[in-house]
Enzyme design. Structure first.
Site, PDB file in Angstrom:
ATOM      1  N   THR A   1      21.450  60.164  21.504  1.00  0.00           N
ATOM      2  CA  THR A   1      22.508  61.053  21.980  1.00  0.00           C
ATOM      3  C   THR A   1      23.821  60.266  22.042  1.00  0.00           C
ATOM      4  O   THR A   1      23.794  59.047  22.101  1.00  0.00           O
ATOM      5  CB  THR A   1      22.126  61.558  23.385  1.00  0.00           C
ATOM      6  OG1 THR A   1      20.933  62.318  23.279  1.00  0.00           O
ATOM      7  CG2 THR A   1      23.214  62.426  23.990  1.00  0.00           C
TER       8      THR A   1
ATOM      9  N   GLY B   1      18.323  69.778  27.509  1.00  0.00           N
ATOM     10  CA  GLY B   1      18.202  68.539  28.260  1.00  0.00           C
ATOM     11  C   GLY B   1      19.336  68.326  29.239  1.00  0.00           C
ATOM     12  O   GLY B   1      19.985  69.268  29.704  1.00  0.00           O
TER      13      GLY B   1
END
Length: 316
Positions: free
Chosen positions: A181, A211
């Site tokens: 990420t 998430g």
């Protein structure tokens, strides 16, 4: 990390970015370093005509476009072979935030998150309605999964066990395949702070899974004193409210390095190693990053220097 200066003291404006905490096995270190460097450069360029929000958005958009990370054009695929992306932006001086989740249309979800913050009264918009907003404001469309992401998905699909088994193994796969990420934090010349994050989520996730990245206080947080951006297994980061905890630690007297490291210790003690990374910056320009994973490529830049740190072992 062998950094003599702890925390790293930058002059304002300054930007810090990360490319994700994870395994980073067989990574192309040169490509990763180049992408981090370009993100830092784009973040600093944005400081010439904008503030900290523009800095973090341009830094994250650069990483979304690179194809190196699990964000934007490099996003991983879910169990059904689809890409859905999450992103968020937060500015510290008024605690305003914008976030999107499970979007498929925009090439740069972080730009859509900025639009939610600036053009709507909401904090988060998800799914098809967020995609519709992206179309209405003329954002560039997502070009489709990268060859790298498709190949990773095919390898896992062919590993055996079917979808149920893959879903049960998702945390182990997240640690093994990577958690790349992207995120950025920045302080502008006026001392105003911002944070931004973007992700394609966890490979082989359930369709519809979201998430920590778009969750204020988990994936990111910014106020008048400090700004943080997290990376790792989102379910753990959400359970702890990792970025908000770091902000509170700073407000209670820890310096930025102590605030970051205390939260990495907390998540390690609670959920084990291989689970998270965190970057932070304060209103004075002090910055730090830490992770409990094999690597977390990150870097810092101000008007006079640029450092790329935490690179994975891999091809030279």
């Amino acid at each position: 990390m062998n950094i003599a200066e702890r925390p790293i003291r930058l002059s304002r404006p300054a930007v810090v970015v990360h490319g994700g905490a994870g395994a980073w096995k067989n990574a192309d270190k040169e490509a990763v370093s180049r992408a981090i460097r370009e993100a830092l450069e784009n973040g600093m360029k944005a400081s010439r005509n904008g503030g900290s929000v523009e800095m973090v958005v341009e830094a994250v958009a650069s990483m979304e476009d690179s194809g190196v990370f699990d964000a934007g054009v490099g996003s991983v695929l879910d169990l059904r072979g689809h890409v859905t992306m999450d992103a968020a932006v937060m500015r510290g001086h008024d605690l305003r935030a914008g976030a999107v989740a499970a979007v498929t249309y925009p090439k740069n979800p972080v730009r859509l998150a900025k639009a939610v913050m600036e053009r709507t009264p909401h904090v988060m918009i998800v799914g098809s309605w967020a995609d519709e907003l992206a179309k209405r404001i003329g954002l560039e469309p997502f070009p489709g999964p990268s060859r790298r992401s498709l190949e990773r998905w095919r390898q896992l699909k062919e590993s055996g066990g079917g979808d149920d088994e893959l879903a049960r193994r998702w945390i182990a796969m997240a640690k093994e395949v990577g958690l790349d990420t992207v995120g950025a934090v920045a302080v502008d010349s006026d001392g105003r702070l911002a944070a931004a994050v973007s992700t394609g989520g966890v490979i082989m996730k359930f369709p519809g899974r979201v998430g920590d990245s778009p969750i204020v206080g988990a994936g990111l947080y910014a106020d008048r004193l400090s700004a943080f951006a997290a990376t790792g297994i989102g379910e753990y980061i959400m359970s702890l409210g990792l970025s908000l905890r770091a902000s509170l630690a700073y407000a209670q007297g820890k310096d930025i390095a102590e605030a970051v490291e205390s939260q990495i210790k907390l998540i390690t003690d609670t959920f084990g190693p291989g689970t998270a990374g965190l970057i932070g910056i304060d209103f004075m320009g002090n910055a730090w990053g830490d992770a409990n994973t094999n690597a977390m490529p990150w870097g810092v830049a101000d008007g006079t220097r640029l450092l790329v740190l935490g690179l994975p072992e891999g091809h030279p």
